[in-house]
Design an enzyme around this catalytic site. Structure first.
Site, mmCIF file in Angstrom:
data_model
loop_
_atom_site.group_PDB
_atom_site.id
_atom_site.type_symbol
_atom_site.label_atom_id
_atom_site.label_comp_id
_atom_site.label_asym_id
_atom_site.label_seq_id
_atom_site.Cartn_x
_atom_site.Cartn_y
_atom_site.Cartn_z
ATOM 1 N N CYS A 1 0.839 -1.199 0.000
ATOM 2 C CA CYS A 1 0.000 0.000 0.000
ATOM 3 C C CYS A 1 0.872 1.246 0.000
ATOM 4 O O CYS A 1 1.357 1.677 1.047
ATOM 5 C CB CYS A 1 -0.947 -0.002 1.203
ATOM 6 S SG CYS A 1 -2.065 1.432 1.232
ATOM 7 N N CYS B 1 -0.598 4.093 2.080
ATOM 8 C CA CYS B 1 -0.453 3.882 3.520
ATOM 9 C C CYS B 1 0.964 4.154 3.995
ATOM 10 O O CYS B 1 1.179 4.758 5.051
ATOM 11 C CB CYS B 1 -0.815 2.443 3.890
ATOM 12 S SG CYS B 1 -2.403 1.866 3.274
ATOM 13 N N ASP B 2 1.948 3.671 3.242
ATOM 14 C CA ASP B 2 3.317 3.620 3.753
ATOM 15 C C ASP B 2 4.327 4.491 3.014
ATOM 16 O O ASP B 2 5.449 4.677 3.490
ATOM 17 C CB ASP B 2 3.825 2.171 3.703
ATOM 18 C CG ASP B 2 2.949 1.214 4.499
ATOM 19 O OD1 ASP B 2 2.404 1.651 5.536
ATOM 20 O OD2 ASP B 2 2.800 0.049 4.092
#
Length: 354
Positions: free
Chosen positions: A143, A146-147
């Protein structure tokens, strides 16, 4: 069937969608029962966030929070308001008649419910590369949104694997943070739409290597060591090389946990549950879907939590309407003989954005 095994609403799942629904339903005094599973889909209770170290984009935590810590807090909140949490996996369901029947893993007899919320999530596809397990979340992620902004990736060479729109989008997103982004495509052309492919190929910080696959992730040889490189191979020439890379992002798809609902709950071609746009309604009245099991575009903790709220509010409304009908029509309780489900539920279709 024992009334002790009947619930007004059962939630299947353990991620943000499931626990948000549980909080809303328990506060509405509907006494929800949540089956969080026991390593369902090979992931611990709490879902994909339990495989994430730092979550920096969930509102309310300016310093970030660990994925497992966040899910532990959600679980505690669910229990605080009265949700009954059972650490068993639902293995089979019968949604063709009311009350709905669900079979927990170690039970011979089913439990029943007047309403069901499906929040079973999805799992990112992995490639099984050598070194994958060692450097997962220490350089490898599924992701980018996300990261991608975490410090270990800033101003570092990054790699995306995939050839579709998701891969192109993630590569261009990561270009904001990394020094350069290389996209590895197994075939000789991108599967992405012409517009996305054109944008990717023209991006000054992105380059695409066709006919190329990754074979091994390399990095620091110590506890919690970080990824520092990637071995790759040209599938046409067989030529191998080692490239510097501090981040590897998979954009090869997710698999929604919907196998036990096939043939009953309507799904799209990728087995994501179809819901009426803007709602959690499935094709079966009284059955709702929330979180990544029905969202293949955003797949964020916050969007999952939001859809869990929607599912809870709609389930609460549905149960109130059912109780009202029973009062009007006479004492036809759920403990009577099973009643067939009306298949003509709310109109639904796939989200046009997906």
């Amino acid at each position: 069937m024992s009334s002790s095994k009947h619930s007004k609403v059962i939630i299947i799942g353990s991620g943000p969608a499931a626990h948000t629904a549980a909080v809303y339903l328990s506060r509405a005094e509907l006494q929800p029962v949540l089956y969080e599973g026991m390593l369902a889909n090979g992931i611990a209770a709490g879902g994909q966030l339990t495989t994430t170290t730092d979550v920096e984009n969930y509102p309310g935590f300016p310093g970030g929070i660990g994925g497992s810590e966040l899910m532990d807090a959600m679980r505690t909140q669910s229990e605080r308001f009265g949700t009954k949490i059972i650490s068993e996996t639902i293995e089979k369901v019968d949604l063709t008649s009311r009350p709905f029947k669900l079979w927990p893993e170690y039970e011979e007899e089913p439990v029943t419910a007047s309403a069901v919320i499906i929040a079973t999530g999805a799992s990112a596809r992995r490639l099984g590369l050598k070194g994958e397990d060692k450097y997962w979340q220490n350089g490898i992620s599924a992701c980018a949104v996300c990261d991608g902004a975490v410090p270990i990736f800033r101003k570092k060479p990054l790699v995306v694997i995939g050839g579709g729109d998701s891969a192109a989008e993630e590569a261009m997103f990561l270009a904001k943070y990394g020094s350069e982004v290389t996209v590895l495509v197994r075939k000789g052309a991108l599967r992405a739409s012409k517009t996305m492919a054109k944008r990717l190929l023209a991006h000054p910080k992105c380059k695409v290597r066709f006919n190329t696959v990754a074979t091994e992730v390399t990095g620091e040889e110590k506890a919690n060591g970080l990824m520092t490189g990637l071995k790759i191979k040209n599938v046409e020439t067989g030529e191998e090389e080692h490239m510097e890379a501090n981040g590897l992002f998979y954009a090869v798809g997710h698999d929604p946990a919907t196998a036990m609902f096939k043939g009953v709950i309507d799904m799209d071609s990728e087995n994501y549950i179809l819901t009426k746009p803007g709602t959690s309604y499935t094709n079966i009245e009284g059955v709702f879907a929330a979180g990544d099991v029905q969202d293949k575009r955003y797949r964020q903790a916050i969007t999952s939590a939001g859809s869990g709220c929607i599912a809870a509010l709609e389930a609460e409304k549905y149960l109130a309407e059912q109780e009202s009908e029973e009062v009007t029509d006479g004492p036809e309780g759920d403990n009577q003989a099973s009643k067939p489900v009306n298949g003509d539920g709310p109109e639904y279709r796939s989200n046009p954005l997906l």
